[in-house]
Design an enzyme around this catalytic site. Sequence first.
Site, mmCIF file in Angstrom:
data_model
loop_
_atom_site.group_PDB
_atom_site.id
_atom_site.type_symbol
_atom_site.label_atom_id
_atom_site.label_comp_id
_atom_site.label_asym_id
_atom_site.label_seq_id
_atom_site.Cartn_x
_atom_site.Cartn_y
_atom_site.Cartn_z
ATOM 1 N N ASN A 1 0.838 -1.207 0.000
ATOM 2 C CA ASN A 1 0.000 0.000 0.000
ATOM 3 C C ASN A 1 0.868 1.249 0.000
ATOM 4 O OD1 ASN A 1 -2.781 -0.716 -0.093
ATOM 5 N ND2 ASN A 1 -2.498 -1.654 1.924
ATOM 6 N N HIS A 2 1.800 1.283 -0.903
ATOM 7 C CA HIS A 2 2.649 2.460 -1.053
ATOM 8 C C HIS A 2 3.289 2.453 -2.441
ATOM 9 C CE1 HIS A 2 5.681 -0.454 0.804
ATOM 10 N NE2 HIS A 2 6.233 -0.143 -0.350
ATOM 11 N N ALA A 3 3.880 3.598 -2.771
ATOM 12 C CA ALA A 3 4.733 3.696 -3.967
ATOM 13 C C ALA A 3 6.048 4.300 -3.499
ATOM 14 C CB ALA A 3 4.073 4.584 -5.020
ATOM 15 N N HIS B 1 1.686 -0.262 -5.038
ATOM 16 C CA HIS B 1 1.616 -1.730 -5.026
ATOM 17 C C HIS B 1 1.140 -2.280 -3.686
ATOM 18 C CE1 HIS B 1 5.765 -0.517 -4.080
ATOM 19 N NE2 HIS B 1 5.868 -1.609 -3.338
#
Length: 137
Positions: A51-53, A99
Amino acid sequence: MLANVKEVKFPTRGDERGRLIVQEGGGDLVPFEIKRTFFIFDTTPGIVRGNHAHHKNRQMLICTSGACTIDCEMPDGTKTSHRLDWPDKGLLVEGMVWHQMKEFSKDAVLLVLASEHYDESDYIRSYDEFLKMRQKA
Ligand code: TYD
């Protein structure tokens, strides 16, 4: 143009003693020098991680044992999903890709090769911020 996400297949070397797969930085399959590795294992059933980029960090994800699914969202809004279920499968994830890692099997070990040292300021952890940055790009 550089793909934001790319599935790769590592050659398996094998003989009567067993099998061996190599990841080497700076080649065609892992196109960056590897500065850091980490792995995720013993995950809580049903958990969704990631839950980040990243702004800059490039990563190669390999599920060396068991299986998991990686969902990706590109800067142009395209979404892809990738099941990693064999140690020869790699997923190259460039920066600016939102992602999530999910659907881990009980025995899953997700190995991550990273192009950068750990730096929290390289993370975009807010989906709203990711969407705003995407619009600017
Ligand atoms: P986190 O980014 O939440 O993991 P995931 O990508 O699976 O959601 O990382 C979990 C914790 O570990 C968080 O406190 C940051 C820390 N961490 C490091 O110290 N170094 C690292 O290289 C990584 C990947 C995480």
